[in-house]
Design a protein around this motif. Structure first.
Motif, mmCIF file in Angstrom:
data_model
loop_
_atom_site.group_PDB
_atom_site.id
_atom_site.type_symbol
_atom_site.label_atom_id
_atom_site.label_comp_id
_atom_site.label_asym_id
_atom_site.label_seq_id
_atom_site.Cartn_x
_atom_site.Cartn_y
_atom_site.Cartn_z
ATOM 1 N N ARG A 60 20.593 97.317 47.786
ATOM 2 C CA ARG A 60 19.766 96.094 47.769
ATOM 3 C C ARG A 60 19.904 95.363 46.430
ATOM 4 N N LEU A 61 20.127 96.109 45.352
ATOM 5 C CA LEU A 61 20.366 95.496 44.042
ATOM 6 C C LEU A 61 21.752 94.861 43.976
ATOM 7 N N ASN A 62 22.755 95.608 44.429
ATOM 8 C CA ASN A 62 24.142 95.178 44.243
ATOM 9 C C ASN A 62 24.624 94.207 45.306
ATOM 10 N N ARG A 63 24.055 94.286 46.491
ATOM 11 C CA ARG A 63 24.532 93.452 47.593
ATOM 12 C C ARG A 63 23.372 92.755 48.288
ATOM 13 N N PRO A 64 22.654 91.896 47.561
ATOM 14 C CA PRO A 64 21.529 91.203 48.197
ATOM 15 C C PRO A 64 21.997 90.356 49.371
ATOM 16 N N THR A 65 21.124 90.241 50.385
ATOM 17 C CA THR A 65 21.416 89.450 51.574
ATOM 18 C C THR A 65 20.734 88.091 51.454
ATOM 19 N N PRO A 66 21.490 87.022 51.222
ATOM 20 C CA PRO A 66 20.841 85.714 51.149
ATOM 21 C C PRO A 66 20.327 85.319 52.523
ATOM 22 N N ARG A 67 19.098 84.777 52.585
ATOM 23 C CA ARG A 67 18.441 84.502 53.875
ATOM 24 C C ARG A 67 18.762 83.094 54.361
ATOM 25 N N VAL A 68 20.050 82.848 54.548
ATOM 26 C CA VAL A 68 20.518 81.500 54.894
ATOM 27 C C VAL A 68 19.992 81.063 56.265
ATOM 28 N N ALA A 69 20.129 81.909 57.265
ATOM 29 C CA ALA A 69 19.680 81.538 58.616
ATOM 30 C C ALA A 69 18.168 81.343 58.635
ATOM 31 N N ALA A 70 17.446 82.163 57.879
ATOM 32 C CA ALA A 70 15.990 82.012 57.807
ATOM 33 C C ALA A 70 15.637 80.656 57.199
ATOM 34 N N GLY A 71 16.341 80.266 56.134
ATOM 35 C CA GLY A 71 16.088 78.970 55.506
ATOM 36 C C GLY A 71 16.287 77.827 56.486
ATOM 37 N N LEU A 72 17.328 77.922 57.287
ATOM 38 C CA LEU A 72 17.581 76.870 58.286
ATOM 39 C C LEU A 72 16.454 76.843 59.317
ATOM 40 N N ALA A 73 16.011 78.030 59.732
ATOM 41 C CA ALA A 73 14.941 78.101 60.748
ATOM 42 C C ALA A 73 13.612 77.567 60.204
ATOM 43 N N LEU A 74 13.449 77.610 58.884
ATOM 44 C CA LEU A 74 12.178 77.164 58.288
ATOM 45 C C LEU A 74 12.097 75.649 58.147
ATOM 46 N N ARG A 75 13.246 74.977 58.254
ATOM 47 C CA ARG A 75 13.225 73.508 58.172
ATOM 48 C C ARG A 75 12.323 72.950 59.260
ATOM 49 N N GLY A 76 11.428 72.059 58.858
ATOM 50 C CA GLY A 76 10.514 71.479 59.835
ATOM 51 C C GLY A 76 9.281 72.328 60.093
ATOM 52 N N ASN A 77 9.257 73.563 59.569
ATOM 53 C CA ASN A 77 8.100 74.453 59.748
ATOM 54 C C ASN A 77 7.392 74.748 58.434
ATOM 55 N N ALA A 78 8.171 75.135 57.403
ATOM 56 C CA ALA A 78 7.565 75.508 56.122
ATOM 57 C C ALA A 78 7.206 74.266 55.323
ATOM 58 N N ASN A 79 6.093 74.322 54.619
ATOM 59 C CA ASN A 79 5.706 73.222 53.732
ATOM 60 C C ASN A 79 6.309 73.366 52.343
ATOM 61 N N ALA A 80 6.599 74.616 51.928
ATOM 62 C CA ALA A 80 7.205 74.873 50.623
ATOM 63 C C ALA A 80 7.997 76.167 50.722
ATOM 64 N N CYS A 81 9.038 76.281 49.896
ATOM 65 C CA CYS A 81 9.885 77.487 49.949
ATOM 66 C C CYS A 81 10.554 77.709 48.603
ATOM 67 N N ILE A 82 10.764 78.979 48.264
ATOM 68 C CA ILE A 82 11.494 79.356 47.049
ATOM 69 C C ILE A 82 12.161 80.689 47.349
ATOM 70 N N ASP A 83 13.245 80.999 46.657
ATOM 71 C CA ASP A 83 13.797 82.347 46.808
ATOM 72 C C ASP A 83 13.299 83.208 45.657
ATOM 73 N N ILE A 84 13.111 84.498 45.942
ATOM 74 C CA ILE A 84 12.505 85.395 44.949
ATOM 75 C C ILE A 84 13.608 86.022 44.115
ATOM 76 N N SER A 85 13.876 85.410 42.972
ATOM 77 C CA SER A 85 14.880 85.945 42.059
ATOM 78 C C SER A 85 14.222 86.592 40.851
#
Ligand code: ADP
Ligand code: MG
Length: 319
Positions: free
Chosen positions: A184-209
């Motif tokens: 999980r440290l060396n090969r994080p999974t970027p949540r690209v599909a989740a970000g696309l699905a949140l368009r039009g639904n989420a009011n705010a978003c950030i990635d946890i770095s």
């Protein structure tokens, strides 16, 4: 850099795209932004021993250098398209460069992301990746926009990468749980599909770095609201809970960096739909709190009591 090495990088990352009119090989790339799309750009740098442990495998470094950038596009709700790679290396170690390129390509491939150029210089090992993606105009997810009463949700599980870093630093034996956390440290999974699905639904978003508290704080500041987080709701992997226990895993989930999950706010009535959508995408989403009037992030324990935290996340200059 010697041309053969750039050629190897080009071969290993080859990805045909109609919108790449000219890729690696000239003084600059020529790219066609699709009509009616906004261009979304981001850049992040990884320094050896700072953003990944010294001794990390080349393929993991290549993967992570792209993953942290795709995570920024995910947090904007953008579709990835192109990348540039500025590589600083102490020496022209062919096997190492091939490893970097292979790890980078492994993550790029499912997104059909094309590496369209870069730069190669001598110095302490450092990778800067710039990514480019697209979003329909006005639809990008922003840090600003959280509304009082919104539910606060996160994808996946939190604290794993910070735990993985501890395990690497302690040179802990590699049982299956430790291996999972280090992955999980060396090969994080970027949540690209989740970000696309949140368009039009989420009011705010950030990635946890930088850690949940720090990054949630950015949403609060940009949206001029406060946040209340219920520590008992923080999603944690069984590997993290097993190896670190309840309290340490809670602190890692709140303050540990490098997870690259998404933290977003959504009107309370949309939570169930969003959770079902993200469950289908494999990462799921957990409600961890709500947006309130005021400013800053408050954390409450299972008994409702407010918890105080000293370490609110990764500070780039250690101040
Ligand atoms: P210049 O001196 O004109 O900048 P370079 O020799 O740096 O040219 O680069 C030649 C080509 O190789 C360019 O298209 C550049 O984008 C590409 N390139 C150089 N280094 C990298 C790299 N690390 N990854 C991808 N492409 C690279
Ligand atoms: Mg040139």
């Amino acid at each position: 850099m010697e041309f053969s090495l750039i050629d190897r990088i080009r071969e290993l990352t080859a990805q045909a795209r109609d919108d790449v009119h000219l890729g690696i090989g000239d003084d600059a790339a020529l790219l066609g932004v699709p009509a009616g799309q906004e261009l979304v750009v981001a850049i992040d740098t990884l320094v050896d021993g700072v953003h990944f442990p010294h001794g990390t495998a080349a393929a993991d470094i290549g993967w992570k250098s792209l993953a942290v950038n795709l995570s920024d596009l995910a947090a904007m709700g953008a579709t990835p398209a192109w990348a540039l790679l500025a590589l600083t290396l102490p020496n022209a170690d062919v096997a190492f460069i091939e490893g970097l390129a292979a790890g980078f390509a492994q993550l790029a491939q499912p997104y059909r992301l094309a590496l369209v150029g870069g730069d190669t210089t001598r110095g302490a090992l450092t990778l800067s990746v710039a990514v480019h993606g697209f979003v329909p105009p006005g639809q990008a997810l922003l840090r600003a926009g959280a509304q009082i009463g919104d539910a606060i949700c996160v994808t996946g599980t939190l604290g794993d990468a910070a735990a993985g870093l501890k395990l690497v630093q302690e040179a802990a034996g590699a049982d299956a749980r430790a291996t999972y956390l280090i992955e999980r440290l060396n090969r994080p999974t970027p949540r690209v599909a989740a970000g696309l699905a949140l368009r039009g639904n989420a009011n705010a978003c950030i990635d946890i770095s930088d850690g949940l508290l720090a990054d949630m704080g950015h949403i609060c500041a940009a949206s001029r609201v406060g946040a209340e987080i219920d520590a008992s709701l923080l999603p944690r992997s069984s590997a993290l809970l097993d190896l670190f226990g309840e309290q340490a895993s809670r602190d890692l989930a709140l303050s540990g960096g490098d997870d690259y999950e998404l933290c977003f706010t959504v009107p309370a009535k949309h939570v169930a739909t969003v959770q079902a959508d993200l469950a289908r995408l494999g990462c799921g989403a957990t409600k961890i709190g709500r947006i309130v009037e005021g400013s800053g992030v408050e954390v409450h324990g299972a008994d409702g009591q407010r918890l105080a935290f000293e370490h609110r996340g990764w500070d780039h200059f250690g101040t």
